[in-house]
Design an enzyme around this catalytic site. Structure first.
Site, PDB file in Angstrom:
ATOM      1  N   ASP A 154       0.811  -1.230   0.000  1.00 57.50           N
ATOM      2  CA  ASP A 154       0.000   0.000   0.000  1.00 57.50           C
ATOM      3  C   ASP A 154       0.843   1.278   0.000  1.00 57.50           C
ATOM      4  OD1 ASP A 154      -2.190  -1.629   0.201  1.00 57.50           O
ATOM      5  OD2 ASP A 154      -2.629  -1.141   2.288  1.00 57.50           O
TER       6      ASP A 154
ATOM      7  N   HIS B 189      -4.764  -3.027   0.336  1.00 57.00           N
ATOM      8  CA  HIS B 189      -5.996  -2.563   0.974  1.00 57.00           C
ATOM      9  C   HIS B 189      -6.593  -1.480   0.084  1.00 57.00           C
ATOM     10  CE1 HIS B 189      -7.858  -0.852   4.973  1.00 57.00           C
ATOM     11  NE2 HIS B 189      -8.761  -1.043   4.036  1.00 57.00           N
TER      12      HIS B 189
ATOM     13  N   ARG C 122      -7.078   6.171  -0.812  1.00 59.03           N
ATOM     14  CA  ARG C 122      -5.895   6.992  -0.538  1.00 59.03           C
ATOM     15  C   ARG C 122      -4.592   6.366  -1.061  1.00 59.03           C
ATOM     16  NH1 ARG C 122      -5.411   6.387   5.987  1.00 59.03           N
ATOM     17  NH2 ARG C 122      -7.580   7.055   5.896  1.00 59.03           N
TER      18      ARG C 122
ATOM     19  N   THR D 231      -4.083   4.459   9.912  1.00 61.24           N
ATOM     20  CA  THR D 231      -3.959   3.071   9.499  1.00 61.24           C
ATOM     21  C   THR D 231      -5.065   2.294  10.203  1.00 61.24           C
ATOM     22  OG1 THR D 231      -2.460   1.165   9.431  1.00 61.24           O
ATOM     23  CG2 THR D 231      -2.262   2.603  11.340  1.00 61.24           C
TER      24      THR D 231
HETATM   25  N1  PXP Z   1      -2.775  -6.700   8.127  1.00 62.37           N
HETATM   26  C1  PXP Z   1      -3.842  -5.882   7.983  1.00 62.37           C
HETATM   27  C2  PXP Z   1      -5.202  -6.496   8.017  1.00 62.37           C
HETATM   28  C3  PXP Z   1      -3.672  -4.502   7.781  1.00 62.37           C
HETATM   29  O1  PXP Z   1      -4.751  -3.702   7.640  1.00 62.37           O
HETATM   30  C4  PXP Z   1      -2.363  -3.981   7.691  1.00 62.37           C
HETATM   31  C5  PXP Z   1      -2.168  -2.516   7.433  1.00 62.37           C
HETATM   32  O2  PXP Z   1      -2.726  -2.164   6.211  1.00 62.37           O
HETATM   33  C6  PXP Z   1      -1.287  -4.866   7.826  1.00 62.37           C
HETATM   34  C7  PXP Z   1      -1.514  -6.216   8.066  1.00 62.37           C
HETATM   35  C8  PXP Z   1       0.130  -4.402   7.716  1.00 62.37           C
HETATM   36  O3  PXP Z   1       0.450  -3.536   8.755  1.00 62.37           O
HETATM   37  P1  PXP Z   1       1.825  -2.730   8.713  1.00 62.37           P
HETATM   38  O4  PXP Z   1       1.779  -1.862   7.492  1.00 62.37           O
HETATM   39  O5  PXP Z   1       1.836  -1.976   9.985  1.00 62.37           O
HETATM   40  O6  PXP Z   1       2.927  -3.762   8.618  1.00 62.37           O
END
Ligand code: PXP
Length: 248
Positions: free
Chosen positions: A13, A47, A53, A104
């Site tokens: 993302d 996502h 965004r 987030t």
């Molecule tokens: N798992 C889910 C369901 C999430 O929404 C996210 C963040 O988009 C992540 C994992 C990954 O989190 P991070 O970017 O903090 O590693």
């Protein structure tokens, strides 16, 4: 005894965030795919938020056309987002809570209190063969509620663990207990959010966690470990340009 390795889903993302900062198509998040695949990632996670965004529906279409890695699409549990997952036949769908103001995904879905709303959404996805996961807080109650919805897996929100593991073992033990419980119910167990090398390797000790989804930390580290290469490459190109200008 063969040890089952812990799969890694790479969340791309943040490359979309960088692209949307200029809205001119660069950098394209799909350029990450051959790199993460060659590095051994098992899936790519994106996502598509309601405010778009970072990742866009067209990214999902292109990811599915690319066929390099299974696609794990995170969406809010709303029918119009389910339409996107179904239209592009993604491999996996992870339902996450969404709030427009948040930076987030700040917590897990409260499956205990919103299960009725989730029933038709889970059913629609599973009817077309999409693996359904619920992003939940690590609590036995939430795992039980997810199990009652007949989903394929749960992803335990590791945010609290990631913030506290250095000085407190409580969150680790909670995740370990939830993972064992999910496994005993026949639910695959994943985890993610806020993980770094140290916190992820600690979670990988839990045999019932078969997959971790990581984005922010990997993209942050990639800036530093890849930056030297791109600055060197840019300087080479500047030198080439200057020399060809002198030659006329
Ligand atoms: N798992 C889910 C369901 C999430 O929404 C996210 C963040 O988009 C992540 C994992 C990954 O989190 P991070 O970017 O903090 O590693």
């Amino acid at each position: 005894m063969a040890v089952q390795h812990c799969r890694l889903g790479v969340n791309i993302d943040h490359i979309g965030t960088l692209r949307e900062a200029r809205q001119q198509g660069y950098p394209d998040p799909l350029r990450a795919l051959p790199l993460i695949k060659e590095a051994g990632a098992s899936l790519v996670t994106v996502h598509v938020r309601e405010d778009r965004r970072h990742m866009q529906e067209d990214d999902v279409r292109r990811l599915m056309g690319d066929h390099r890695l299974p696609v794990n699409l995170e969406i809010a549990p709303r029918q119009e987002m389910v339409d996107i997952a179904i239209a592009h036949s993604v491999d996996r769908c992870c339902l996450v809570p969404e709030n427009r103001q948040e930076l987030t995904t700040e917590g897990g879905l409260d499956v205990v209190s919103c299960d009725d709303m989730l029933v038709p959404i889970v059913r629609r996805l599973r009817d077309v063969g999409i693996h359904v996961s619920l992003f939940i807080e690590p609590s036995l109650e939430q795992v039980n509620a997810a199990h009652a919805l007949s989903v394929d897996s749960v992803e335990l929100h590791s945010g609290v663990f990631a913030r506290t593991y250095r000085h407190d073992a409580h969150a680790f033990e909670t995740i370990r207990a939830c993972a064992a419980h999910a496994h005993s119910l026949g639910l695959a167990c994943h985890a993610g959010h806020g993980l770094s090398y140290d916190s992820a390797s600690l979670l990988a000790r839990i045999p019932h966690i078969i997959e971790l989804n990581i984005g922010h930390f990997l993209m942050g580290e990639a800036v530093f470990y890849g930056l030297r290469h791109v600055v060197e490459h840019m300087l080479c190109r500047l030198k080439e340009g200057r020399e060809s200008g002198i030659r006329g």
